[in-house]
Design an enzyme around this catalytic site. Structure first.
Site, PDB file in Angstrom:
ATOM      1  N   CYS A 374      36.109  87.851  49.401  1.00 37.44           N
ATOM      2  CA  CYS A 374      36.200  86.516  48.810  1.00 37.44           C
ATOM      3  C   CYS A 374      35.463  86.486  47.465  1.00 37.44           C
ATOM      4  O   CYS A 374      35.948  87.040  46.487  1.00 37.44           O
ATOM      5  CB  CYS A 374      35.664  85.471  49.782  1.00 37.44           C
ATOM      6  SG  CYS A 374      36.128  83.778  49.355  1.00 37.44           S
ATOM      7  N   HIS A 540      39.054  86.711  54.401  1.00 36.42           N
ATOM      8  CA  HIS A 540      37.874  87.104  55.164  1.00 36.42           C
ATOM      9  C   HIS A 540      38.299  87.947  56.365  1.00 36.42           C
ATOM     10  O   HIS A 540      38.568  87.407  57.452  1.00 36.42           O
ATOM     11  CB  HIS A 540      37.110  85.860  55.647  1.00 36.42           C
ATOM     12  CG  HIS A 540      36.374  85.140  54.571  1.00 36.42           C
ATOM     13  ND1 HIS A 540      35.025  85.314  54.336  1.00 36.42           N
ATOM     14  CD2 HIS A 540      36.804  84.247  53.652  1.00 36.42           C
ATOM     15  CE1 HIS A 540      34.659  84.543  53.317  1.00 36.42           C
ATOM     16  NE2 HIS A 540      35.709  83.893  52.887  1.00 36.42           N
ATOM     17  N   GLU A 542      36.623  89.685  58.323  1.00 37.92           N
ATOM     18  CA  GLU A 542      35.649  89.682  59.422  1.00 37.92           C
ATOM     19  C   GLU A 542      36.011  88.688  60.516  1.00 37.92           C
ATOM     20  O   GLU A 542      35.627  88.861  61.685  1.00 37.92           O
ATOM     21  CB  GLU A 542      34.246  89.375  58.897  1.00 37.92           C
ATOM     22  CG  GLU A 542      34.004  87.974  58.369  1.00 37.92           C
ATOM     23  CD  GLU A 542      34.305  87.799  56.894  1.00 37.92           C
ATOM     24  OE1 GLU A 542      33.790  86.852  56.283  1.00 37.92           O
ATOM     25  OE2 GLU A 542      35.080  88.621  56.347  1.00 37.92           O
TER      26      GLU A 542
END
Length: 576
Positions: A374, A540, A542
């Site tokens: 990001c 993102h 994750e």
């Protein structure tokens, strides 16, 4: 629907979220379908506007909901996809009740906490609990509810008391998480705080069926017996007690936790580690980057390594820090130079941006594997424009609205956001589809994006939380210099994945190529070295990493950091 409610007592931060997630795992291991709800009693409608220092990470869901980090735990533990309505807040409840009141839905009655607020809570829970979140049709068997907060939770406690009564004793199980302090030199385990906590809960109409006790040491047998006797709960065999309370013993299978057991044993036996420099804004609170930490853990275990994360406050790397806090500055740079890879996560605001740019430059120039997420991707673009293209004032409009070289700009148009962008705060979450990578970029994509689902899927489905994008007018010059954008959204206007390419030929830059920067002086010849792993992503990754199924990008970072990437690709992939 069967409900398991997890509450907390004595002190906060005991691990209600981990307890709720673990209960869900055990029930799922018994062959049951499980969903989860998190109740947060704050007045915010969601977690989107909260400071990471105060609240920790904001977790983003598939539907764009910005929610409490505990929902990230639920998704990782249970491997489900929750919705924003799985996170209930006081703000959401009161907002829904007030909207009904304004429309006259209460037919002129006085609107009160009881019954209107409590009814809204019950209705919300019962409607959300039946939404399938595991990809199958029909509602789950069990809904695990975590109740946060303290005195502000009273309307929720009353609503849950009513819910327990309406669904009946065979459909409701209450687990109370409590502290067992250890006092004195002899290490005596004290049960009184838990007894008082249970007594207070009973006074509110809720009686625990199980206790989940946290202590500095394993509970002694006499401590367990005392708790069982005075709090009226069974001793041990949690899954059996829960299934018995919910009348599920006849349909539940013995818990199959082999995969979890093997994963835990593997981690416990790991000897080697990899040093990861995490350069961010909110390093004072690890929960601010909880999903990133978990994704690194997933990737490291897949590589038979333990993660050794070195937290670096980005501002400590800046030149100003050398003057004001020279020790912190020196320590930050020493930590960065000792790292085997660098990760710059997301964030908002201009604090620490200079340090992040220096970290990205260090990783690029010294062939240190780098992953920018990001903001971290935007940082790599800014650094590249400044250092390689010679555009010293290149910047993001977020940090410098007057920059003559805005390589990152505000791009609000389209259906990317769930609220008008002129409202304060609000949801930055959205879902973007990334089409197949272009054939011209296939070799590097296969080298660095190592997960097969990235390479073979028709599109990549990832989660976002941002409002600034790489300037489309700058793409041409950046790509000609070697910073390739190998993933874009379906419009082709938003850059999703970048990689640093090795150039086999000298790159000649002309004013025609650089019409976007036509008022500047710039180098006439550029030649870039190769790099083992230099990747930036606007989304993102994750948020969708799972135990046993790590994100491709985190796995690639760890493989590159330990010089295993090429061998891994030769073993697992055979060209494009």
């Amino acid at each position: 629907m069967k409900y398991v409610l997890v509450t907390g007592g004595v002190v906060s931060g005991l691990g209600k979220g981990v307890t709720a997630s673990s209960v869900g795992v055990v029930l799922k291991a018994c062959g049951l379908r499980v969903t989860s709800i998190k109740i947060d009693p704050y007045l915010n409608t969601d977690a989107g506007t909260m400071s990471p220092f105060e609240h920790g990470e904001v977790f983003v869901l598939d539907d764009g909901g910005e929610v409490d980090l505990d929902l990230g735990n639920y998704e990782r533990f249970l491997d489900v996809r929750l919705t924003k309505n799985n996170n209930i807040t006081t703000g959401k409840i009161y907002q829904s009740v007030l909207e009904k009141e304004r429309k006259g839905d209460y037919l002129g009655k006085t609107v009160q906490v009881v019954p209107h607020i409590t009814d809204a809570i019950k209705n919300w829970i019962e409607s959300v609990a039946v939404i399938p979140v595991d990809g199958k049709e029909g509602p789950a068997d069990v809904c695990v509810i975590e109740l946060g907060g303290d005195i502000e939770s009273m309307p929720f406690i009353e609503a849950l008391r009513q819910l327990s009564f309406s669904v009946g004793p065979d459909n409701f199980c209450l687990i109370h998480v409590s502290l067992i302090p250890v006092l004195g030199v002899v290490g005596e385990q004290k049960t009184k705080p838990t007894q008082h906590s249970v007594r207070e809960l009973r006074a509110l109409g809720l009686t625990p069926h199980l206790l989940a006790c946290r202590s500095a040491q394993p509970l002694l047998e006499n401590t367990k017996e005392k708790l069982s006797q005075f709090c009226h709960v069974p001793n041990q065999n949690a899954h059996h007690s829960i299934l018995k309370q919910l009348n599920l013993l006849s349909i539940a299978a013995p818990p199959n936790l082999q995969a979890w057991t093997k994963r835990a044993e593997t981690y416990d036996n790991l000897k080697n580690s990899v040093r990861i420099a995490m350069v961010g804004k909110y390093v004072g609170l690890a929960d601010s980057y909880l999903s990133v930490v978990k994704a690194l853990l997933h990737a490291c275990i897949a590589c038979s390594l333990k993660p050794s994360i070195d937290w670096i406050a980005a501002s400590d790397l800046e030149d100003e820090s050398a003057k004001l806090t020279p020790k912190d500055h020196a320590a930050a740079w020493e930590t960065l130079r000792n790292a085997e890879c660098v990760l710059v996560p997301g964030g908002f605001g201009d604090r620490g941006v200079g340090g992040m740019i220096l970290a990205a430059k260090y990783a690029r120039e010294n062939n240190i594997p780098y992953l920018g997420i990001c903001l971290g991707m935007q940082i790599s673009v800014i650094e590249f424009a400044r250092s390689v293209l010679g555009l010293k004032r290149a910047n993001s409009n977020e940090f410098d609205s007057e920059t003559p070289n805005p390589v990152v700009i505000f791009m609000p148009e389209g259906d990317y956001f769930y609220i008008p962008v002129d409202q304060s705060g609000g949801s930055y979450g959205h879902k973007v589809i990334i089409p197949p990578f272009g054939a011209a970029f296939c070799p590097a994509t296969c080298r660095q994006l190592v997960d097969l689902r990235y390479r073979n899927a028709e599109y990549v489905d990832e989660r976002h939380r941002h409002r600034y994008e790489v300037n489309p007018e700058a793409i041409g010059v950046l790509e000609e210099a070697g910073l390739k954008f190998v993933g874009k959204d379906e419009t082709g206007k938003r850059m999703e994945i970048l990689e640093l390419y090795s150039l086999s030929v000298v790159c000649h830059v002309t004013k025609l190529d650089l019409k976007f920067f036509c008022f500047l002086r710039y180098p006439q010849i550029l030649e870039l070295p190769s790099h083992p792993f230099y990747v930036g992503v606007q989304f993102h990754p994750e948020f969708k990493s799972r135990p046993g199924r790590p994100s491709a990008l985190f796995l690639g970072l760890i493989l590159a950091a330990t010089k295993q990437l090429e061998a891994y690709l030769n073993t697992h992939q055979n060209g494009c």
